[in-house]
Write a protein that holds these residues in place. Structure first.
Motif, PDB file in Angstrom:
ATOM      1  N   ALA A   1      63.666  38.960  30.481  1.00 16.23           N
ATOM      2  CA  ALA A   1      62.684  39.657  31.319  1.00 16.23           C
ATOM      3  C   ALA A   1      63.399  40.602  32.268  1.00 16.23           C
ATOM      4  CB  ALA A   1      61.848  38.652  32.126  1.00 16.23           C
ATOM      5  N   TYR A   2      62.618  41.535  32.783  1.00 21.78           N
ATOM      6  CA  TYR A   2      63.125  42.471  33.790  1.00 21.78           C
ATOM      7  C   TYR A   2      62.426  42.178  35.115  1.00 21.78           C
ATOM      8  CZ  TYR A   2      64.929  45.003  29.787  1.00 21.78           C
ATOM      9  OH  TYR A   2      65.597  45.335  28.633  1.00 21.78           O
ATOM     10  N   PHE A   3      63.211  41.937  36.163  1.00 26.65           N
ATOM     11  CA  PHE A   3      62.689  41.695  37.513  1.00 26.65           C
ATOM     12  C   PHE A   3      63.089  42.871  38.405  1.00 26.65           C
ATOM     13  CE2 PHE A   3      61.417  37.133  37.839  1.00 26.65           C
ATOM     14  CZ  PHE A   3      61.719  36.749  36.546  1.00 26.65           C
ATOM     15  N   THR A   4      62.236  43.221  39.350  1.00 26.23           N
ATOM     16  CA  THR A   4      62.575  44.263  40.315  1.00 26.23           C
ATOM     17  C   THR A   4      62.576  43.665  41.713  1.00 26.23           C
ATOM     18  OG1 THR A   4      61.444  45.842  38.907  1.00 26.23           O
ATOM     19  CG2 THR A   4      62.006  46.579  41.138  1.00 26.23           C
ATOM     20  N   PHE A   5      63.632  43.933  42.461  1.00 35.70           N
ATOM     21  CA  PHE A   5      63.757  43.414  43.826  1.00 35.70           C
ATOM     22  C   PHE A   5      63.906  44.567  44.813  1.00 35.70           C
ATOM     23  CE2 PHE A   5      65.117  40.072  41.051  1.00 35.70           C
ATOM     24  CZ  PHE A   5      64.554  38.943  41.606  1.00 35.70           C
TER      25      PHE A   5
ATOM     26  N   ARG B   1      55.815  50.214  35.414  1.00 38.49           N
ATOM     27  CA  ARG B   1      55.521  49.386  36.606  1.00 38.49           C
ATOM     28  C   ARG B   1      54.696  50.143  37.623  1.00 38.49           C
ATOM     29  NH1 ARG B   1      60.691  47.162  35.563  1.00 38.49           N
ATOM     30  NH2 ARG B   1      61.797  48.743  36.753  1.00 38.49           N
ATOM     31  N   LEU B   2      55.028  51.422  37.814  1.00 43.30           N
ATOM     32  CA  LEU B   2      54.297  52.216  38.809  1.00 43.30           C
ATOM     33  C   LEU B   2      52.846  52.426  38.372  1.00 43.30           C
ATOM     34  CD1 LEU B   2      57.077  54.796  39.784  1.00 43.30           C
ATOM     35  CD2 LEU B   2      56.266  52.843  41.126  1.00 43.30           C
ATOM     36  N   ILE B   3      52.633  52.568  37.060  1.00 41.55           N
ATOM     37  CA  ILE B   3      51.251  52.654  36.549  1.00 41.55           C
ATOM     38  C   ILE B   3      50.544  51.323  36.771  1.00 41.55           C
ATOM     39  CG2 ILE B   3      49.785  52.881  34.494  1.00 41.55           C
ATOM     40  CD1 ILE B   3      51.966  54.597  33.222  1.00 41.55           C
ATOM     41  N   LEU B   4      51.201  50.232  36.336  1.00 42.50           N
ATOM     42  CA  LEU B   4      50.552  48.915  36.355  1.00 42.50           C
ATOM     43  C   LEU B   4      50.246  48.439  37.763  1.00 42.50           C
ATOM     44  CD1 LEU B   4      52.556  47.146  33.504  1.00 42.50           C
ATOM     45  CD2 LEU B   4      50.178  47.899  33.427  1.00 42.50           C
ATOM     46  N   SER B   5      51.066  48.861  38.732  1.00 45.89           N
ATOM     47  CA  SER B   5      50.785  48.452  40.112  1.00 45.89           C
ATOM     48  C   SER B   5      49.933  49.505  40.814  1.00 45.89           C
ATOM     49  CB  SER B   5      52.088  48.217  40.873  1.00 45.89           C
ATOM     50  OG  SER B   5      52.815  49.428  40.981  1.00 45.89           O
TER      51      SER B   5
ATOM     52  N   ALA C   1      42.514  21.063  24.793  1.00 43.14           N
ATOM     53  CA  ALA C   1      43.745  20.861  24.029  1.00 43.14           C
ATOM     54  C   ALA C   1      44.958  21.044  24.930  1.00 43.14           C
ATOM     55  CB  ALA C   1      43.824  21.884  22.900  1.00 43.14           C
ATOM     56  N   HIS C   2      46.112  20.545  24.491  1.00 42.27           N
ATOM     57  CA  HIS C   2      47.354  20.907  25.159  1.00 42.27           C
ATOM     58  C   HIS C   2      47.613  22.369  24.887  1.00 42.27           C
ATOM     59  CE1 HIS C   2      48.245  16.500  25.137  1.00 42.27           C
ATOM     60  NE2 HIS C   2      48.623  16.839  26.356  1.00 42.27           N
ATOM     61  N   VAL C   3      48.185  23.062  25.845  1.00 38.69           N
ATOM     62  CA  VAL C   3      48.449  24.488  25.669  1.00 38.69           C
ATOM     63  C   VAL C   3      49.895  24.782  26.074  1.00 38.69           C
ATOM     64  CG1 VAL C   3      46.042  25.119  26.146  1.00 38.69           C
ATOM     65  CG2 VAL C   3      47.707  25.079  28.027  1.00 38.69           C
ATOM     66  N   VAL C   4      50.458  25.856  25.532  1.00 43.39           N
ATOM     67  CA  VAL C   4      51.780  26.313  25.957  1.00 43.39           C
ATOM     68  C   VAL C   4      51.676  27.788  26.336  1.00 43.39           C
ATOM     69  CG1 VAL C   4      53.093  24.644  24.591  1.00 43.39           C
ATOM     70  CG2 VAL C   4      52.467  26.828  23.580  1.00 43.39           C
ATOM     71  N   THR C   5      52.439  28.163  27.371  1.00 45.15           N
ATOM     72  CA  THR C   5      52.411  29.556  27.823  1.00 45.15           C
ATOM     73  C   THR C   5      53.007  30.444  26.735  1.00 45.15           C
ATOM     74  OG1 THR C   5      52.891  28.686  30.017  1.00 45.15           O
ATOM     75  CG2 THR C   5      53.024  31.071  29.738  1.00 45.15           C
ATOM     76  N   ALA C   6      52.267  31.471  26.322  1.00 43.24           N
ATOM     77  CA  ALA C   6      52.764  32.378  25.286  1.00 43.24           C
ATOM     78  C   ALA C   6      53.257  33.679  25.921  1.00 43.24           C
ATOM     79  CB  ALA C   6      51.660  32.678  24.290  1.00 43.24           C
ATOM     80  N   ALA C   7      52.583  34.133  26.999  1.00 38.28           N
ATOM     81  CA  ALA C   7      52.979  35.397  27.623  1.00 38.28           C
ATOM     82  C   ALA C   7      52.422  35.498  29.032  1.00 38.28           C
ATOM     83  CB  ALA C   7      52.469  36.581  26.808  1.00 38.28           C
ATOM     84  N   VAL C   8      53.125  36.250  29.851  1.00 34.81           N
ATOM     85  CA  VAL C   8      52.644  36.604  31.187  1.00 34.81           C
ATOM     86  C   VAL C   8      52.730  38.111  31.281  1.00 34.81           C
ATOM     87  CG1 VAL C   8      52.957  36.273  33.659  1.00 34.81           C
ATOM     88  CG2 VAL C   8      53.775  34.551  32.049  1.00 34.81           C
ATOM     89  N   ASP C   9      51.632  38.744  31.698  1.00 36.94           N
ATOM     90  CA  ASP C   9      51.677  40.200  31.844  1.00 36.94           C
ATOM     91  C   ASP C   9      52.402  40.555  33.134  1.00 36.94           C
ATOM     92  OD1 ASP C   9      50.178  40.076  29.602  1.00 36.94           O
ATOM     93  OD2 ASP C   9      48.424  41.098  30.423  1.00 36.94           O
ATOM     94  N   HIS C  10      52.685  41.829  33.271  1.00 38.14           N
ATOM     95  CA  HIS C  10      53.311  42.376  34.474  1.00 38.14           C
ATOM     96  C   HIS C  10      52.693  41.800  35.764  1.00 38.14           C
ATOM     97  CE1 HIS C  10      54.882  45.516  37.142  1.00 38.14           C
ATOM     98  NE2 HIS C  10      53.706  45.431  37.728  1.00 38.14           N
ATOM     99  N   ILE C  11      53.537  41.390  36.717  1.00 36.17           N
ATOM    100  CA  ILE C  11      53.049  40.922  38.031  1.00 36.17           C
ATOM    101  C   ILE C  11      53.722  41.741  39.132  1.00 36.17           C
ATOM    102  CG2 ILE C  11      52.704  38.956  39.567  1.00 36.17           C
ATOM    103  CD1 ILE C  11      53.298  37.064  37.304  1.00 36.17           C
ATOM    104  N   SER C  12      52.910  42.253  40.061  1.00 34.06           N
ATOM    105  CA  SER C  12      53.458  42.928  41.251  1.00 34.06           C
ATOM    106  C   SER C  12      53.312  42.004  42.452  1.00 34.06           C
ATOM    107  CB  SER C  12      52.678  44.208  41.562  1.00 34.06           C
ATOM    108  OG  SER C  12      52.867  45.148  40.548  1.00 34.06           O
TER     109      SER C  12
END
Lengths: 178, 178, 178, 178, 178, 178
Positions: free
Chosen positions: E114-118, E155-159, F56-67
């Protein structure tokens, strides 16, 4: 910083819901959630609820009798709901209910409940401060409000702050049974 | 594997002492140990004590009223002591006392206490099993043994398993105050 | 705030007992308590004991060799007991013993032991401060007191603070074996 | 499932690096990382390194003397590096070094080090199993390999498995000082 | 206190490696490491790497899309490696790779990345501060450096900080596909 | 054991609320909740919500961009709310919103949000299983349902499972901006 308000508040304004997944370290060797961990969660949700109602830091003053009838297993989802019932000068009583189900939402059940009492504390000199009154609206809220006086009397006896002979409500309760 | 014994046991045989250092995560934002964390430690030391007396896995069945009068701060050392008071068929009552002092041993004090009830459980079919009787020796142990019957009656009322009018000990207690 | 005293103290005045239940996260994948977790508990109980004796904050200065002979399993109850053995200017040596049994009190055994050394620290300028002497009373306390000088010499060699040729006690010990 | 190999391995094949941020709960009341927490991290990184070299589950058998000379503060970043030094039948010695710096990478320093010994364990019957030899390549690796025999002799004396008079290497070491 | 430097730095100067053992509490009821725990480790190793490069406290500003393709089991050893890719005024992008194997080093595999921004923060007034440039040396470092501009635009679009129609790089990317 | 149902479900049937108090160990050295801890809580509340919807039991498959735009401080109360948006064969998308306020309920604000994708897993053979459809009722639920298809397409591109040129929705989106 926001101004603290002493206007009476509705129960719904501070209602707090917490959800926890029971992890292996929360359970004893036979896979049951340990009572002490459940009490810790109950105290946390109740303290957050009390803090919201009082708009203040709070400290736990008392916990009434708690029964544990239905065991909760590792892997289950525990939902805790806390509501204020009534305020008394510098303290507020909080009613906590505990529900559980498995991870799939199956086998849902009400596990137990308890009454916690918190004292609101001033930030700077750590002394008790006045708290807002509670406005009960539904009949359930009114019942919790009414019975709070009797529970408070029991607490005052149990913590040695009033003598049993001065416990008017309790004596009437047992006298009526004669 | 050791054979389980149902011979009556002395209180000293299962007495359990636990020492905890109050860490930052155990406290609220104003540096007081949260009530829920103290309850968790009380339940743990009591459960270990009950397990030793019963020679069995145990589950928490009830906790009596707890008052929190003296706040405990981050960095303090908390000592908890648990002793069995009396056994009733498949359950045992445990008395827990909490002491605190700072890290240097200064400012020692008794903080609070509580009564926990545990049910002993069979390993294989998870059903309650008979537990050994408690042999009180000192006068303090005898007092705790004697008063256990009254506390049990209150618990049975509070958990709805007996009707207040059948609470012989409680009614006598309040009647004598007339 | 209490005044700090440098009067010699008896061993019993700072004796500390800690009880821990081995939880799933404390163990490795084959269910054995990880050595590192046991060392953490040993350091904690020893530090509390040292703090009580010194009436000061303390920091761990050294841990002597530790052997792990008897594995401890998840679900077992570990009891740790710490006593001071002897004081040296600004430091104190603590002897820790570890006992274990299962939750029912069965299979009790002494698992291992270790010697920890702590330095007492002044609150304000974080420099080492003088500590009270230890008064050994029982013959076991006297043995621990006497042998502490030899253990200290080994520590000074091992941490490079004295040269092996100046280790009078050690050289005599090995010379006597000739 | 992969086949376990007993072919000798290079040190680099199992070298393990661990990085930890010192959190408030890891420190004592004056903000110093508690020795016990550092020992727990050292044991973890060493156990992972030993598991990789042995291709087996391992249990901590011994920890040699550890000195703590330079305090580590809350908020600092601790880096631990573990390498195997030498194998002995069913055990392997691991050398752990601890480095610390603040969160900005400033004030970097080597804090301390220790030697851990692990025994490799068979999955099914939990008995010790043979481990692969270590191939030292650099001169530092060769030094650690050579000195491992002397450290092992000390451990055997300290755990009571050989008599001091049979400690050939130690007696020669002290005799040469005469 | 060390002086903060804004001289460009090589990627290797802040590269950070973290090793974690997956414990029972890190997994869900079917024994898989929970995605949230892996994200927490990824954020920690990335934050330490960013702090070293920036020589400053940093706060997480964004995490790009993460996929979880290969489940990780309780008892496995997870190795995380973080490197800076490129700096932008007051922020730095960090690339984190996750590898896993069992405790014996078997079944090694690359799990995800993954890519993280700090954003770097000034100690006293908590405002963003300028960060040193990154000097890519290897071709892999150069690729990560070059592609960082496109990831930043997304990222700038998504945020919501730039409009999709101003996303020059993205529009060109999709236009070329026509 | 309850029978698993594949009947479509309303969003409200699995809506999950979690409340957390930010403790010292959850924050970095300047008192801000670390991004990784917030992500862990978001994943937990989302997984519970997904498990309830899928039974059902579930597993994380993906997380979208988070700001992360608004920092959260130690001592604050974080409330997380998770709702399912739409189901796709064996997976379900969950929308998580994060709110924060101080312990007194002051300074309330919406902090951030994210979309998590979970795959439902069969208990016995750990393979993906079909999940119930989501019935959107409010206009907000309908919006989340409609936009889920576009988010899914982005995820399939980002995880390399479809080629950008086959991303019909995305190409149309950027084409319309011309």
């Amino acid at each position: 910083m926001a101004e603290r308000s002493l206007q009476p508040k509705k129960v719904s304004e501070s209602r707090t819901v917490m959800t926890e997944m029971v992890l292996p370290n929360d359970a004893n060797a036979i896979g049951n959630l340990m009572g002490g961990n459940l009490m810790r969660w109950m105290d946390t949700v109740a303290a957050i609820c009390a803090g919201r109602h009082c708009e203040a830091h709070v400290v736990t003053a008392a916990v009434d009798h708690i029964s544990f009838q239905r065991p909760i297993q590792v892997g289950e989802i525990v939902t805790l709901e806390a509501v204020v019932t009534r305020a008394f000068n510098t303290s507020v009583e909080v009613y906590v209910q505990v529900f559980s189900s498995d991870i799939k939402g199956h086998n849902p059940r009400r596990c137990n409940h308890a009454y916690f009492t918190f004292v609101a504390i001033d930030d700077t000199n750590r002394t008790p401060i006045e708290v807002p009154a509670v406005i009960p609206l539904s009949s359930e809220e009114q019942d919790l409000y009414d019975s709070a006086a009797r529970r408070r009397e029991i607490r005052l006896i149990l913590s040695g702050r009033i003598k049993p002979k001065d416990a008017t409500e309790m004596r009437r309760f047992f006298a009526e049974l004669e």
